[in-house]
Design an enzyme around this catalytic site. Sequence first.
Site, PDB file in Angstrom:
ATOM      1  N   CYS A 188       0.805  -1.216   0.000  1.00  0.00           N
ATOM      2  CA  CYS A 188       0.000   0.000   0.000  1.00  0.00           C
ATOM      3  C   CYS A 188       0.843   1.274   0.000  1.00  0.00           C
ATOM      4  CB  CYS A 188      -0.931  -0.005   1.203  1.00  0.00           C
ATOM      5  SG  CYS A 188      -1.981  -1.482   1.284  1.00  0.00           S
ATOM      6  N   HIS A 235      -3.395   6.746   2.414  1.00  0.00           N
ATOM      7  CA  HIS A 235      -3.819   5.463   1.866  1.00  0.00           C
ATOM      8  C   HIS A 235      -5.203   5.142   2.388  1.00  0.00           C
ATOM      9  CE1 HIS A 235      -4.297   1.280   1.101  1.00  0.00           C
ATOM     10  NE2 HIS A 235      -3.975   0.896   2.323  1.00  0.00           N
ATOM     11  N   ASN A 241     -10.373  -0.633  -0.196  1.00  0.00           N
ATOM     12  CA  ASN A 241      -8.914  -0.580  -0.085  1.00  0.00           C
ATOM     13  C   ASN A 241      -8.318  -1.163  -1.362  1.00  0.00           C
ATOM     14  OD1 ASN A 241      -6.191  -1.106   0.421  1.00  0.00           O
ATOM     15  ND2 ASN A 241      -6.529  -1.710   2.549  1.00  0.00           N
TER      16      ASN A 241
END
Length: 333
Positions: free
Chosen positions: A122, A258, A289
């Site tokens: 990520c 993020h 996500n």
Amino acid sequence: MAKIKPSKGAPYARILGVGGYRPTRVVPNEVILERIDSSDEWIRSRSGIATRHWADDQETVTAMSVEAAGKAIADAGIAPADIGAVVVSTVSHFKQTPAVATEIAHLVGAGKPAAFDISAGCAGFGYGLTLAKGMIVDGSAEHVLVIGVERLSDLTDHEDRATAFLFGDGAGAVVVGPSDVPAIGRTVWGSEGDKSETIKQTVSWAEYRDGHPEKFPAITQEGQAVFRWAVFEMAKVAQQALEAAGITVDDLDVFIPHQANMRIIDSMVKTLKLPEHVTVARDIETTGNTSAASIPLAMERLLATGEAKSGDTALVIGFGAGLVYAATVVTLP
């Protein structure tokens, strides 16, 4: 010994254009609940996610990347042939070799650029952005295409109550080019390998090949440990990135973390004491996500909706499996 001539790069680098691609299929929580014992209210309260996008058979890592890259190149106002390097961050391209970046470079018409993949979870977009900045300033490339792309629906255990609702698919891209003024700050990045078991693939490809176990590999995580680390440690990293850029939270216009979890985002906003005028990306509500794709996708949406504008000062921070992280301050394209 012969002296090496200094490179003739640009004094600084900046993001010139951004593009995104979200798969056409929108998946609400109700679909997730068909395979886990939970509720829409629980998912929303724990993660902030209402829907996510899942790719179909045609929306491959390559196809999504090409769509996002085309938009970023057009937004930057350059020709594909001007791209001197392509950096792709992904953990969900299932071919070990060749790098998917080479195929993407060819399909967008970039000619013969340097092209390679990176695996930084990520935080991958931040890693790619940092590499691109270095190439511009060094003179190795005049324009660099940075892509974060994931098909995490392929690596999701849809029967795992803790993670089945988290992940989505998509691609985000930016073009980085020369600048006469500072527009990408110093990156504060690093890793904490002693916590590598916190977010991981359940079994290796070799173990799956050998039939131990029979279930396809998936991403798993220790939710509470990740939450505590992200909220407390990443707020410190974000503050260090502000200090490296020589600014304070009062100078910020936009915060693009993020998109891991809405509770993490809200907690970081509180810990950093962001002023009310700072626009905060909360793309996770409808996108989920998307790992390496989450920051450029959120950036693209903020600019498209007018919630952020060209020239705004934004703090971006990515963090995830490894555990790895990367934070920097950028001027939005």
